[in-house]
Design an enzyme around this catalytic site. Structure first.
Site, PDB file in Angstrom:
ATOM      1  N   HIS A  71      14.044 -39.428  -4.686  1.00  0.00           N
ATOM      2  CA  HIS A  71      13.230 -39.747  -3.513  1.00  0.00           C
ATOM      3  C   HIS A  71      11.792 -39.273  -3.674  1.00  0.00           C
ATOM      4  O   HIS A  71      11.084 -39.162  -2.686  1.00  0.00           O
ATOM      5  CB  HIS A  71      13.871 -39.133  -2.259  1.00  0.00           C
ATOM      6  CG  HIS A  71      15.249 -39.668  -2.019  1.00  0.00           C
ATOM      7  ND1 HIS A  71      15.488 -40.938  -1.547  1.00  0.00           N
ATOM      8  CD2 HIS A  71      16.457 -39.109  -2.233  1.00  0.00           C
ATOM      9  CE1 HIS A  71      16.788 -41.131  -1.453  1.00  0.00           C
ATOM     10  NE2 HIS A  71      17.401 -40.039  -1.877  1.00  0.00           N
ATOM     11  N   ARG A  98       3.737  -0.498  -4.623  1.00  0.00           N
ATOM     12  CA  ARG A  98       3.413  -0.871  -3.247  1.00  0.00           C
ATOM     13  C   ARG A  98       1.993  -1.428  -3.113  1.00  0.00           C
ATOM     14  O   ARG A  98       1.584  -1.810  -2.019  1.00  0.00           O
ATOM     15  CB  ARG A  98       3.545   0.353  -2.321  1.00  0.00           C
ATOM     16  CG  ARG A  98       4.855   1.067  -2.369  1.00  0.00           C
ATOM     17  CD  ARG A  98       5.991   0.193  -1.948  1.00  0.00           C
ATOM     18  NE  ARG A  98       6.021  -0.115  -0.553  1.00  0.00           N
ATOM     19  CZ  ARG A  98       6.896   0.358   0.323  1.00  0.00           C
ATOM     20  NH1 ARG A  98       7.846   1.188  -0.058  1.00  0.00           N
ATOM     21  NH2 ARG A  98       6.886  -0.017   1.574  1.00  0.00           N
ATOM     22  N   ASN A 124      -2.010   2.398   5.905  1.00  0.00           N
ATOM     23  CA  ASN A 124      -1.265   1.161   5.627  1.00  0.00           C
ATOM     24  C   ASN A 124      -1.140   0.410   6.934  1.00  0.00           C
ATOM     25  O   ASN A 124      -0.978   1.019   7.983  1.00  0.00           O
ATOM     26  CB  ASN A 124       0.161   1.466   5.146  1.00  0.00           C
ATOM     27  CG  ASN A 124       0.187   2.072   3.772  1.00  0.00           C
ATOM     28  OD1 ASN A 124      -0.823   2.095   3.080  1.00  0.00           O
ATOM     29  ND2 ASN A 124       1.353   2.564   3.391  1.00  0.00           N
ATOM     30  N   GLY A 125      -1.106  -0.923   6.867  1.00  0.00           N
ATOM     31  CA  GLY A 125      -0.958  -1.705   8.092  1.00  0.00           C
ATOM     32  C   GLY A 125      -2.253  -2.430   8.396  1.00  0.00           C
ATOM     33  O   GLY A 125      -3.166  -2.484   7.563  1.00  0.00           O
ATOM     34  N   LYS A 156      11.575 -16.523  -8.552  1.00  0.00           N
ATOM     35  CA  LYS A 156      11.438 -15.432  -9.524  1.00  0.00           C
ATOM     36  C   LYS A 156      10.486 -15.847 -10.631  1.00  0.00           C
ATOM     37  O   LYS A 156       9.654 -15.085 -11.091  1.00  0.00           O
ATOM     38  CB  LYS A 156      12.829 -15.122 -10.085  1.00  0.00           C
ATOM     39  CG  LYS A 156      13.052 -13.715 -10.516  1.00  0.00           C
ATOM     40  CD  LYS A 156      13.675 -12.827  -9.483  1.00  0.00           C
ATOM     41  CE  LYS A 156      12.956 -12.793  -8.197  1.00  0.00           C
ATOM     42  NZ  LYS A 156      13.749 -12.206  -7.134  1.00  0.00           N
ATOM     43  N   TRP A 187      -3.274  -2.432  -1.584  1.00  0.00           N
ATOM     44  CA  TRP A 187      -3.034  -3.872  -1.757  1.00  0.00           C
ATOM     45  C   TRP A 187      -3.926  -4.536  -0.740  1.00  0.00           C
ATOM     46  O   TRP A 187      -3.693  -4.427   0.458  1.00  0.00           O
ATOM     47  CB  TRP A 187      -1.558  -4.172  -1.490  1.00  0.00           C
ATOM     48  CG  TRP A 187      -1.140  -5.566  -1.806  1.00  0.00           C
ATOM     49  CD1 TRP A 187      -0.714  -6.044  -3.011  1.00  0.00           C
ATOM     50  CD2 TRP A 187      -1.061  -6.671  -0.889  1.00  0.00           C
ATOM     51  NE1 TRP A 187      -0.394  -7.370  -2.903  1.00  0.00           N
ATOM     52  CE2 TRP A 187      -0.601  -7.782  -1.621  1.00  0.00           C
ATOM     53  CE3 TRP A 187      -1.348  -6.834   0.453  1.00  0.00           C
ATOM     54  CZ2 TRP A 187      -0.411  -9.026  -1.048  1.00  0.00           C
ATOM     55  CZ3 TRP A 187      -1.159  -8.078   1.034  1.00  0.00           C
ATOM     56  CH2 TRP A 187      -0.701  -9.153   0.284  1.00  0.00           C
ATOM     57  N   GLU A 208       6.745 -16.028  -9.387  1.00  0.00           N
ATOM     58  CA  GLU A 208       6.066 -14.800  -8.990  1.00  0.00           C
ATOM     59  C   GLU A 208       5.692 -13.909 -10.155  1.00  0.00           C
ATOM     60  O   GLU A 208       4.734 -13.154 -10.057  1.00  0.00           O
ATOM     61  CB  GLU A 208       6.825 -14.038  -7.892  1.00  0.00           C
ATOM     62  CG  GLU A 208       8.106 -13.404  -8.280  1.00  0.00           C
ATOM     63  CD  GLU A 208       8.793 -12.714  -7.099  1.00  0.00           C
ATOM     64  OE1 GLU A 208       8.105 -12.223  -6.191  1.00  0.00           O
ATOM     65  OE2 GLU A 208      10.022 -12.657  -7.097  1.00  0.00           O
ATOM     66  N   LYS A 250       5.371  -4.710  -3.320  1.00  0.00           N
ATOM     67  CA  LYS A 250       6.715  -4.531  -2.761  1.00  0.00           C
ATOM     68  C   LYS A 250       6.615  -4.233  -1.274  1.00  0.00           C
ATOM     69  O   LYS A 250       5.758  -3.454  -0.854  1.00  0.00           O
ATOM     70  CB  LYS A 250       7.353  -3.354  -3.498  1.00  0.00           C
ATOM     71  CG  LYS A 250       8.842  -3.217  -3.306  1.00  0.00           C
ATOM     72  CD  LYS A 250       9.582  -4.065  -4.267  1.00  0.00           C
ATOM     73  CE  LYS A 250      11.084  -3.920  -4.187  1.00  0.00           C
ATOM     74  NZ  LYS A 250      11.729  -5.129  -4.708  1.00  0.00           N
ATOM     75  N   CYS A 293       0.844  -1.189   0.000  1.00  0.00           N
ATOM     76  CA  CYS A 293       0.000   0.000   0.000  1.00  0.00           C
ATOM     77  C   CYS A 293       0.884   1.244   0.000  1.00  0.00           C
ATOM     78  O   CYS A 293       1.964   1.230   0.573  1.00  0.00           O
ATOM     79  CB  CYS A 293      -0.934   0.091   1.191  1.00  0.00           C
ATOM     80  SG  CYS A 293      -2.050  -1.271   1.395  1.00  0.00           S
ATOM     81  N   GLU A 302      15.811 -19.590  -5.531  1.00  0.00           N
ATOM     82  CA  GLU A 302      15.598 -18.217  -5.977  1.00  0.00           C
ATOM     83  C   GLU A 302      15.107 -18.194  -7.428  1.00  0.00           C
ATOM     84  O   GLU A 302      14.243 -17.404  -7.790  1.00  0.00           O
ATOM     85  CB  GLU A 302      16.898 -17.412  -5.789  1.00  0.00           C
ATOM     86  CG  GLU A 302      16.961 -16.043  -6.440  1.00  0.00           C
ATOM     87  CD  GLU A 302      15.792 -15.118  -6.085  1.00  0.00           C
ATOM     88  OE1 GLU A 302      15.068 -15.369  -5.112  1.00  0.00           O
ATOM     89  OE2 GLU A 302      15.607 -14.142  -6.831  1.00  0.00           O
TER      90      GLU A 302
HETATM   91  C1  F6R Z   1      10.937 -11.733  -4.456  1.00  0.00           C
HETATM   92  C2  F6R Z   1      10.814 -10.676  -3.494  1.00  0.00           C
HETATM   93  C3  F6R Z   1      10.368 -10.989  -2.093  1.00  0.00           C
HETATM   94  C4  F6R Z   1      11.258 -10.226  -1.115  1.00  0.00           C
HETATM   95  C5  F6R Z   1      10.760 -10.417   0.319  1.00  0.00           C
HETATM   96  C6  F6R Z   1      11.627  -9.705   1.340  1.00  0.00           C
HETATM   97  O1  F6R Z   1      11.418 -11.295  -5.675  1.00  0.00           O
HETATM   98  O2  F6R Z   1      11.084  -9.568  -3.804  1.00  0.00           O
HETATM   99  O3  F6R Z   1      10.372 -12.361  -1.825  1.00  0.00           O
HETATM  100  O4  F6R Z   1      12.564 -10.693  -1.252  1.00  0.00           O
HETATM  101  O5  F6R Z   1       9.432  -9.963   0.428  1.00  0.00           O
HETATM  102  O6  F6R Z   1      11.649  -8.331   1.110  1.00  0.00           O
HETATM  103  P1  F6R Z   1      12.752  -7.402   1.766  1.00  0.00           P
HETATM  104  O7  F6R Z   1      14.068  -7.788   1.173  1.00  0.00           O
HETATM  105  O8  F6R Z   1      12.347  -6.009   1.447  1.00  0.00           O
HETATM  106  O9  F6R Z   1      12.737  -7.689   3.242  1.00  0.00           O
END
Ligand code: F6R
Length: 612
Positions: A509, A27, A102-103, A490, A76, A493, A607, A2, A486
């Site tokens: 297994h 956000r 937010n929150g 990626k 969000w 997502e 984000k 948000c 990772e």
């Molecule tokens: C994946 C991604 C998320 C962040 C996670 C932690 O591409 O961006 O999995 O890595 O939410 O976020 P931060 O690093 O801001 O604590």
């Protein structure tokens, strides 16, 4: 998660708020809204809000939406679906209060009941709406008192901004667990949950602390605790690279993720700059606030992060074990804090976070510190909550990362861990020769990352084929396993394909049962002590008709395995994981683009996860 913006000054607020919201769309982007307090003799509150993107709100904004005081929000969804009613700002029955938030208000259900008993009709499913009613019901003589009274009833986290038609000369904002930054301009004041929304107007800012509220007028700001006792929060002028905040159009020029992937060689240089000591084969990390005696006393390293930061934490744990020979592991911060962890005095805890605001990581840090543990942070955003909560740390200097899918921040996290492992190693048994070997490897990385990125066109062709699959495996072992995790993260997502990471050694297994011509596997096969075993697993997959993409080193003999081969430059073995991660980012990006998806705004994600 948000976004909040607010403006008070001499200009029309609406266009500024909409511009700020556009910069905060990463956000949260399921709905957006603004409220302005109109000028004139009777100040009226006008609210426009709508499900969907900011551009939709902008297109439908009524012509006369005037006023020089306003707040805005991009949402969000947490409480209730994304629709026009649940969008912020929220208001009270008489439409004189507007709140953006937010929150999460933890006791929202109880407050809703209480308000309903008092005859208040709640129109949305959100927790935020209760705040608007609580402020509206207060009869205190100032807006600050009304907000303070409302917050006294609330349990939970908030970053919030409030405007009121009866107090048209001010915005009252508050913070508890969700960031808010005040921006100081010329005869105008701004507020936002993220610097990105402010930097176009001012770089003179003040970060509100948890438990603080502030009044913004056109000429300045005043801060208080929630009980209205005064605090002192001086504004500072930041030295920022403003171009990094320039918006890129949706999908145009590849968008933010693409730009951030391409920025990785430069980001790698920035995190290493001034921190390598070639003469003694070590790293200098002044921000750790630990001397050699203290680092020697560390018996264990525990790394905590969420999502991709957790996976890089696993890469970091390997680096610490290999270079410093200190037992190390990584754990999801979101799990750690719920299992009443034993905090050991000789363990170094490391919190890793791009945003520095991820609530689970922040609360894990606070839990460790409460129990007397020492925590350092590997954090990108300077002055963020996690950075401030730690005993010391390493800033990552990745620059602003806007795309939801993290790329350059992760690369700098890996390099941050390399520096930490090097410094810890050199206060122990790592030889000066090995230290110098690692430094040479680190110095070569920016150019090597650049080289991997140059194969983007080839990777795009591979990605287009992978995009056809509904389900994929990413496999690797030991150093390669967090790379696979990772890579899968990626991919899933931003493509919405099912991508599952497995240890190559575990295939037999269970998961081998799923291998078939429609389930491709992306395999991490570095030239190391496990190459032969990895290649044997490739044969097993190939024999079952499973399509293979193999990320490997030049000259590694893959035998007669049928595969798409992606060679990355050779590095020091300890540093292989990062060079092998880069092509996986590019594959995910191009697979998502092939599928016509909005790479920068993946569905259901936003984000910085600032709610539990
Ligand atoms: C994946 C991604 C998320 C962040 C996670 C932690 O591409 O961006 O999995 O890595 O939410 O976020 P931060 O690093 O801001 O604590």
């Amino acid at each position: 998660m948000c976004g909040i913006v607010g403006y008070i000054g001499t200009q029309q607020a609406a266009p500024l708020l909409l511009e700020g919201l556009t910069r905060l769309e990463h956000r949260g982007y399921d709905s957006a809204g603004i409220a302005v307090v109109g000028g004139g003799t009777t100040a009226a509150l006008r609210i426009a809000k709508k499900a969907g993107r900011v551009r939709g709100l902008q297109a439908d904004l009524p012509k006369r939406f005037t006023g020089k005081v306003g707040i805005g929000h991009t949402r969000w969804a947490t409480h209730g679906p994304a629709n026009d009613v649940n969008a912020h700002p929220h208001t009270n029955a008489t439409h004189d209060v507007a709140v953006v938030h937010n929150g999460i208000i933890d006791n929202a259900a109880a407050l809703r009941h209480r308000l309903a008993d008092e005859g208040v009709e709640l129109v949305s499913d959100t927790d935020t709406e209760v705040l608007a009613h609580l402020v509206g019901l207060s009869t205190a003589d100032t807006l600050e008192r009304r907000v303070s009274e409302a917050l006294a009833l609330v349990e939970g986290t908030y970053g919030l901004a409030v405007v009121h038609a009866d107090f048209p000369d001010r915005i009252v904002v508050g913070r508890n667990g969700s960031p808010l930054i005040i921006g100081v301009g010329e005869k105008e004041m701004h507020v936002a949950s993220d610097l990105a929304a402010l930097v176009r107007y001012t770089t003179t800012v003040a970060h509100l602390e948890d438990g603080e509220i502030a009044t913004l007028t056109a000429t300045g700001f005043t801060t208080y605790r929630t009980d209205l006792s005064h605090t002192s929060r001086p504004a500072t002028t930041l030295d920022l690279d403003l171009t990094a905040y320039d918006p890129v159009g949706d999908g145009a020029e590849g968008g933010h993720m693409h730009r951030e992937m391409l920025d990785q060689p430069a980001a790698a240089e920035r995190v290493l700059r001034g921190r390598l000591d070639e003469r003694f084969g070590t790293a200098h990390l002044g921000g750790l606030n630990m001397d050699a005696r203290e680092t020697r006393a560390i018996r264990r390293v525990k790394i905590l992060g969420c999502g991709s930061a957790y996976y890089v934490g696993q890469m970091g744990a390997s680096l610490v074990e290999e270079l410093a020979r200190i037992p190390a592991d990584a754990e999801a911060a979101s799990e750690f804090r719920y299992r009443d962890p034993v905090i050991e005095p000789d363990t170094l805890y490391v919190a890793v976070s791009q945003s520095g605001e991820t609530i689970d990581t922040l609360l894990a840090v606070e839990e460790i510190r409460r129990k007397g543990g020492r925590v350092i942070g590997l954090v990108n955003v300077v002055g963020s909550a996690i950075a401030r909560a730690c005993d010391g740390g390493i800033y990552l200097h990745a620059g602003p990362e806007v795309a939801v899918a993290s790329t350059k921040a992760l690369t700098t996290m890996f390099l941050g861990f390399s520096l930490l492992a090097l410094q810890l190693g050199r206060t122990r048994d790592l030889s000066i020769a090995d230290g110098k070997r690692l430094i040479a490897g680190l110095q070569a990385l920016p150019a090597q990352i650049e080289e991997v990125l140059k194969s983007e066109d080839q990777l795009a062709l591979v990605a287009a084929r992978l995009a056809e699959a509904e389900s994929l495996f990413f496999i690797g072992r030991v150093r390669g396993f967090p790379v696979a995790r990772e890579g899968a993260q990626k991919f899933k997502e931003i493509t919405y394909r099912h991508a599952e990471a497995y240890q190559t050694s575990e295939l037999k297994h269970g998961p081998l049962a799923l291998i078939s011509p429609v389930v491709p596997t992306v395999a991490i096969v570095p030239d190391d002590e496990l190459t032969d075993r990895n290649v044997a697993a490739l044969h097993e997959i190939s024999a079952r008709g499973g399509p293979l993409v193999v990320v490997t080193h030049p000259d590694v003999d893959l035998g007669d395995v049928r595969c798409e081969r992606i060679d990355v430059p050779r590095s020091e073995r300890e540093l292989d994981p990062i060079l092998m991660t880069i092509p996986l980012q590019v594959l995910a990006f191009h697979a998502a683009t092939t599928l016509g998806l909005d790479v920068d705004k993946p569905r259901n994600l936003a984000k910085s996860v600032t709610v539990e």
